[in-house]
Scaffold this motif. Structure first.
Motif, PDB file in Angstrom:
ATOM      1  N   LYS A  25      38.055  21.410  66.809  1.00  0.00           N
ATOM      2  CA  LYS A  25      37.306  20.770  67.916  1.00  0.00           C
ATOM      3  C   LYS A  25      37.471  21.714  69.373  1.00  0.00           C
ATOM      4  O   LYS A  25      36.825  21.236  70.320  1.00  0.00           O
ATOM      5  N   LEU A  26      38.230  22.626  69.146  1.00  0.00           N
ATOM      6  CA  LEU A  26      38.520  23.484  70.532  1.00  0.00           C
ATOM      7  C   LEU A  26      37.734  24.793  70.435  1.00  0.00           C
ATOM      8  O   LEU A  26      37.806  25.355  69.213  1.00  0.00           O
ATOM      9  N   PRO A  27      37.350  25.252  71.603  1.00  0.00           N
ATOM     10  CA  PRO A  27      36.709  26.641  71.618  1.00  0.00           C
ATOM     11  C   PRO A  27      38.027  27.475  71.365  1.00  0.00           C
ATOM     12  O   PRO A  27      38.949  27.270  71.521  1.00  0.00           O
ATOM     13  N   GLU A  28      37.452  28.602  70.728  1.00  0.00           N
ATOM     14  CA  GLU A  28      38.519  29.759  70.388  1.00  0.00           C
ATOM     15  C   GLU A  28      39.289  30.288  71.566  1.00  0.00           C
ATOM     16  O   GLU A  28      40.289  30.532  71.647  1.00  0.00           O
ATOM     17  N   ASN A  29      38.663  30.210  72.869  1.00  0.00           N
ATOM     18  CA  ASN A  29      39.342  30.750  74.223  1.00  0.00           C
ATOM     19  C   ASN A  29      40.023  29.626  74.944  1.00  0.00           C
ATOM     20  O   ASN A  29      40.389  29.558  75.862  1.00  0.00           O
ATOM     21  N   HIS A  30      40.240  28.434  74.217  1.00  0.00           N
ATOM     22  CA  HIS A  30      40.775  27.290  74.899  1.00  0.00           C
ATOM     23  C   HIS A  30      42.202  27.394  75.152  1.00  0.00           C
ATOM     24  O   HIS A  30      42.967  27.992  74.064  1.00  0.00           O
ATOM     25  N   PRO A  31      42.818  27.162  76.091  1.00  0.00           N
ATOM     26  CA  PRO A  31      44.224  27.426  76.562  1.00  0.00           C
ATOM     27  C   PRO A  31      45.273  26.937  75.562  1.00  0.00           C
ATOM     28  O   PRO A  31      46.412  27.168  75.376  1.00  0.00           O
ATOM     29  N   ALA A  32      44.758  25.873  74.809  1.00  0.00           N
ATOM     30  CA  ALA A  32      45.682  24.837  73.971  1.00  0.00           C
ATOM     31  C   ALA A  32      45.786  25.678  72.557  1.00  0.00           C
ATOM     32  O   ALA A  32      46.500  25.291  71.674  1.00  0.00           O
ATOM     33  N   ILE A  33      44.859  26.500  72.303  1.00  0.00           N
ATOM     34  CA  ILE A  33      44.798  27.107  70.923  1.00  0.00           C
ATOM     35  C   ILE A  33      46.133  28.084  70.683  1.00  0.00           C
ATOM     36  O   ILE A  33      46.714  27.972  69.582  1.00  0.00           O
ATOM     37  N   GLU A  34      46.650  28.511  71.761  1.00  0.00           N
ATOM     38  CA  GLU A  34      47.831  29.555  71.436  1.00  0.00           C
ATOM     39  C   GLU A  34      49.176  28.495  71.061  1.00  0.00           C
ATOM     40  O   GLU A  34      49.932  28.696  70.270  1.00  0.00           O
ATOM     41  N   PRO A  35      49.310  27.634  72.085  1.00  0.00           N
ATOM     42  CA  PRO A  35      50.398  26.653  71.699  1.00  0.00           C
ATOM     43  C   PRO A  35      50.243  26.097  70.389  1.00  0.00           C
ATOM     44  O   PRO A  35      51.091  25.847  69.481  1.00  0.00           O
ATOM     45  N   LEU A  36      48.884  25.457  69.880  1.00  0.00           N
ATOM     46  CA  LEU A  36      48.575  24.901  68.534  1.00  0.00           C
ATOM     47  C   LEU A  36      49.185  25.965  67.378  1.00  0.00           C
ATOM     48  O   LEU A  36      49.659  25.647  66.417  1.00  0.00           O
ATOM     49  N   ASN A  37      48.720  27.306  67.584  1.00  0.00           N
ATOM     50  CA  ASN A  37      49.080  28.274  66.640  1.00  0.00           C
ATOM     51  C   ASN A  37      50.489  28.451  66.479  1.00  0.00           C
ATOM     52  O   ASN A  37      51.045  28.734  65.251  1.00  0.00           O
ATOM     53  N   SER A  38      51.315  28.407  67.817  1.00  0.00           N
ATOM     54  CA  SER A  38      52.783  28.454  67.720  1.00  0.00           C
ATOM     55  C   SER A  38      53.200  27.481  66.969  1.00  0.00           C
ATOM     56  O   SER A  38      54.323  27.446  65.966  1.00  0.00           O
ATOM     57  N   ALA A  39      52.855  26.201  66.949  1.00  0.00           N
ATOM     58  CA  ALA A  39      53.190  25.122  66.347  1.00  0.00           C
ATOM     59  C   ALA A  39      52.796  25.021  64.788  1.00  0.00           C
ATOM     60  O   ALA A  39      53.866  24.848  64.117  1.00  0.00           O
ATOM     61  N   GLU A  40      51.874  25.843  64.424  1.00  0.00           N
ATOM     62  CA  GLU A  40      51.556  25.998  62.950  1.00  0.00           C
ATOM     63  C   GLU A  40      52.583  26.753  62.501  1.00  0.00           C
ATOM     64  O   GLU A  40      53.335  26.568  61.384  1.00  0.00           O
ATOM     65  N   MET A  41      52.874  27.931  63.242  1.00  0.00           N
ATOM     66  CA  MET A  41      53.904  28.737  62.755  1.00  0.00           C
ATOM     67  C   MET A  41      55.487  28.079  62.325  1.00  0.00           C
ATOM     68  O   MET A  41      56.207  28.291  61.531  1.00  0.00           O
ATOM     69  N   ALA A  42      55.631  27.036  63.438  1.00  0.00           N
ATOM     70  CA  ALA A  42      56.919  26.555  63.465  1.00  0.00           C
ATOM     71  C   ALA A  42      56.913  25.458  62.365  1.00  0.00           C
ATOM     72  O   ALA A  42      58.059  25.461  61.497  1.00  0.00           O
ATOM     73  N   MET A  43      55.764  24.945  62.005  1.00  0.00           N
ATOM     74  CA  MET A  43      55.592  24.130  61.163  1.00  0.00           C
ATOM     75  C   MET A  43      55.687  24.785  59.660  1.00  0.00           C
ATOM     76  O   MET A  43      56.298  24.241  58.412  1.00  0.00           O
ATOM     77  N   ASP A  44      55.107  26.039  59.663  1.00  0.00           N
ATOM     78  CA  ASP A  44      55.551  27.049  58.565  1.00  0.00           C
ATOM     79  C   ASP A  44      56.740  26.985  57.816  1.00  0.00           C
ATOM     80  O   ASP A  44      57.188  27.176  56.887  1.00  0.00           O
ATOM     81  N   ARG A  45      57.594  27.293  59.253  1.00  0.00           N
ATOM     82  CA  ARG A  45      59.212  27.526  58.738  1.00  0.00           C
ATOM     83  C   ARG A  45      59.810  26.333  58.310  1.00  0.00           C
ATOM     84  O   ARG A  45      60.572  26.166  57.661  1.00  0.00           O
ATOM     85  N   ALA A  46      59.299  25.013  58.866  1.00  0.00           N
ATOM     86  CA  ALA A  46      59.724  23.816  58.538  1.00  0.00           C
ATOM     87  C   ALA A  46      59.416  23.537  57.086  1.00  0.00           C
ATOM     88  O   ALA A  46      60.322  23.048  56.300  1.00  0.00           O
ATOM     89  N   THR A  47      58.115  24.065  56.658  1.00  0.00           N
ATOM     90  CA  THR A  47      57.854  23.723  55.385  1.00  0.00           C
ATOM     91  C   THR A  47      58.575  24.481  54.293  1.00  0.00           C
ATOM     92  O   THR A  47      59.036  24.291  53.078  1.00  0.00           O
ATOM     93  N   SER A  48      58.965  25.819  54.968  1.00  0.00           N
ATOM     94  CA  SER A  48      59.839  26.648  53.974  1.00  0.00           C
ATOM     95  C   SER A  48      61.191  26.151  53.920  1.00  0.00           C
ATOM     96  O   SER A  48      61.733  25.984  52.780  1.00  0.00           O
ATOM     97  N   LEU A  49      61.743  25.418  54.946  1.00  0.00           N
ATOM     98  CA  LEU A  49      63.045  24.954  54.603  1.00  0.00           C
ATOM     99  C   LEU A  49      62.918  23.690  54.045  1.00  0.00           C
ATOM    100  O   LEU A  49      63.866  23.367  53.247  1.00  0.00           O
ATOM    101  N   SER A  50      61.848  22.902  54.071  1.00  0.00           N
ATOM    102  CA  SER A  50      61.614  21.643  53.041  1.00  0.00           C
ATOM    103  C   SER A  50      61.607  21.876  51.656  1.00  0.00           C
ATOM    104  O   SER A  50      62.490  21.624  50.865  1.00  0.00           O
ATOM    105  N   ASN A  51      61.005  23.475  51.500  1.00  0.00           N
ATOM    106  CA  ASN A  51      61.007  23.727  50.224  1.00  0.00           C
ATOM    107  C   ASN A  51      62.300  24.275  49.386  1.00  0.00           C
ATOM    108  O   ASN A  51      62.580  24.120  48.465  1.00  0.00           O
ATOM    109  N   LYS A  52      63.067  24.591  50.669  1.00  0.00           N
ATOM    110  CA  LYS A  52      64.445  25.283  50.155  1.00  0.00           C
ATOM    111  C   LYS A  52      65.155  23.958  49.938  1.00  0.00           C
ATOM    112  O   LYS A  52      65.951  23.880  48.580  1.00  0.00           O
TER     113      LYS A  52
END
Length: 499
Positions: free
Chosen positions: A300-327
């Motif tokens: 829902k946000l344009p690609e250049n919206h300031p919130a995109i970068e924090p959301l990408n960082s959140a996704e990366m952190a959640m990827d690590r959390a998913t990896s931990l959960s899988n472990k």
């Protein structure tokens, strides 16, 4: 004239009596001589006995005991014979015979004098007692030998000590396990071999034995070099010589304790696994909701919206959390391994070389030429090997050598406590790092235990779980300053399953 005849008769009788007593005395000395064996003693009696006869130069002797015969040098049978039975416990076991080699003047027991009959009877009586004593001694020796064989061939240590704790006797196993020679052991007391932590209980245990007649307890024994090991002791009173003593049969229960520890560890890991599975399941549900909402927000946000970068960082952190959960899931259930037969040597070699490529740690790989194959879940087993290689790299930040050794090992009962007997591939990973502190050795397979700054504490516990599901195990050996060795025991595939 009559008076002279009486004196002559008395003199002759005294001479005969002196000859008889001299002969008995000498034979008594022969019989009681401790250094001679039985057959030599009996032969010596036969050789000397003619000296006690009326005509020594014409007398010869034969002694028959059972199937053995003992003869004087000039022995020959004649019609002039005197004999007496040799009795042991009123049973005839042989006879003693005296022969004259030629006819002699008639006497009391033609041609033998009365004192010669007495001499013969006395000597057979002495021989009977001597042989009875020797039979008893031989039985005692055999009994002592049987006892000593049982005593020294026992798989357990055996101690005999007095009521003050002074050691009176020990078997060979006790000396070997404690590192003392027998002479050293007999100078010690039970206080010297008990661990300092439990030595004060020694006399309480003796009182307990007195109260109950028999007492079984666990203790810790201390070797000559100061090292200790757990034991199970069964003690009771016995009569030892002229005193009451305690006999203790001591079993080394090191392997039993290891097995109990492994069972306790397995139960603890199973409980933690159940907890981890529940957490991981709930955590995954939360992550799915978060992933979904973040993805919707980004859409829902344009690609250049300031919130995109924090959301990408959140996704990366959640990827690590998913990896931990899988472990966590791998640790708790890990999915039952989907196993196929692989060349274990090639599989390990490929993973080690890949994981060390570009690092300052080099690998030295040794393996048996005819290394057995293994039936494994390739992905899970690679995960175990990768975890051990990464740990080795972390242990040698300035570089070094990781030695990987693979060999065929048939496992017998109790060789490794948690393994069933069978054929295994033993794979050891030895690094040159600083080693593991003793206090941490019992914890390193526990979930969430780590000494690394950014570690999750699930790598080794997951490896433990995977190896267990493969009906193998993982062990560790380490000393501070001397590096660490992790050992995998992997069941070999049945030969019929080899491709």
């Amino acid at each position: 004239m009559k008076r002279d005849d009486g004196i002559e008769k008395t003199t002759r009788e005294l001479q005969e009596r002196v000859k008889e007593l001299n002969c008995l005395y000498h034979i008594s000395e022969l019989i009681n001589k401790k250094s001679s064996n039985t057959e030599d003693t009996l032969q010596s009696v036969v050789d000397y006995l003619p000296e006690g006869c009326q005509y020594p130069e014409l007398a010869c002797v034969r002694l028959v005991v059972g199937e053995k015969e003992f003869k004087s040098a000039n022995f020959n049978t004649t019609q002039w014979k005197q004999e007496a039975d040799v009795l042991v416990e009123n049973q005839r076991i042989g006879c003693l015979e005296i022969f004259y080699l030629q006819k002699m003047p008639e006497a009391d027991e033609c041609p033998f004098l009365g004192y010669e009959r007495k001499l013969l009877n006395n000597i057979t009586g002495m021989l009977g007692k001597y042989i009875e004593r020797k039979i008893t001694e031989e039985k005692l020796k055999r009994s002592e030998k049987r006892f000593r064989d049982i005593f020294n061939n026992s798989a357990d240590s055996i101690f005999i000590h007095d009521l003050k704790g002074n050691i009176l006797e020990v078997n060979d196993v006790a000396c070997e396990r404690l590192g003392y020679c027998r002479e050293e052991m007999l100078k010690l007391s039970v206080l010297d071999i008990d661990s300092p932590d439990t030595a004060h209980l020694a006399f309480k245990r003796i009182r307990k034995i007195k109260e109950e007649g028999e007492y079984t307890f666990e203790a810790v024994h201390r070797r000559k070099d100061g090292s200790v090991f757990p034991v199970e002791v069964n003690s009771r009173f016995i009569e030892y010589g002229d005193e009451t003593a305690v006999v203790s049969i001591v079993r080394d229960i090191t392997e039993r304790k290891k097995m109990e520890e492994e069972m306790s560890k397995a139960q603890k890991l199973e409980s933690l696994g159940t907890l981890a599975a529940g957490i991981a399941h709930d955590f995954n549900n939360l992550l799915m909701a978060l992933f979904g909402n973040i993805s919707l927000a980004k859409m829902k946000l344009p690609e250049n919206h300031p919130a995109i970068e924090p959301l990408n960082s959140a996704e990366m952190a959640m990827d690590r959390a998913t990896s931990l959960s899988n472990k966590l899931l791998t640790f708790s259930k890990g999915g039952e391994p989907v196993k196929k037969v692989f060349n274990a040597g090639e599989l390990v070699k490929d993973v080690v070389e890949l994981d060390l490529s570009g690092s300052n740690v080099k690998a030295e790989i040794e393996k048996d030429d005819d290394l057995w194959k293994a039936e494994v879940d390739k992905s899970q087993f690679q995960q175990v090997v990768t975890g051990l290689v990464v740990n080795a790299k972390d242990a040698m930040p300035e570089g070094g050598t990781l030695t990987v050794k693979m060999e065929n090992v048939p496992i017998n009962d109790n060789y490794v406590a948690e393994l069933e007997p069978g054929n295994y591939i033993k794979i050891s990973f030895s690094d040159e790092g600083k080693g593991i502190e003793r206090g941490n050795l019992d914890k390193i397979f526990d979930p969430f235990f780590t000494t690394k700054k950014f570690g999750s504490g699930l790598g080794l516990s997951t490896a433990y779980s995977i190896m267990k599901k493969h009906h193998g195990c993982i062990k560790v050996e380490s000393e501070p300053g001397k590096g660490s060795t992790f050992i995998l025991y992997l069941p070999a595939a049945d030969f019929d399953d080899w491709e």
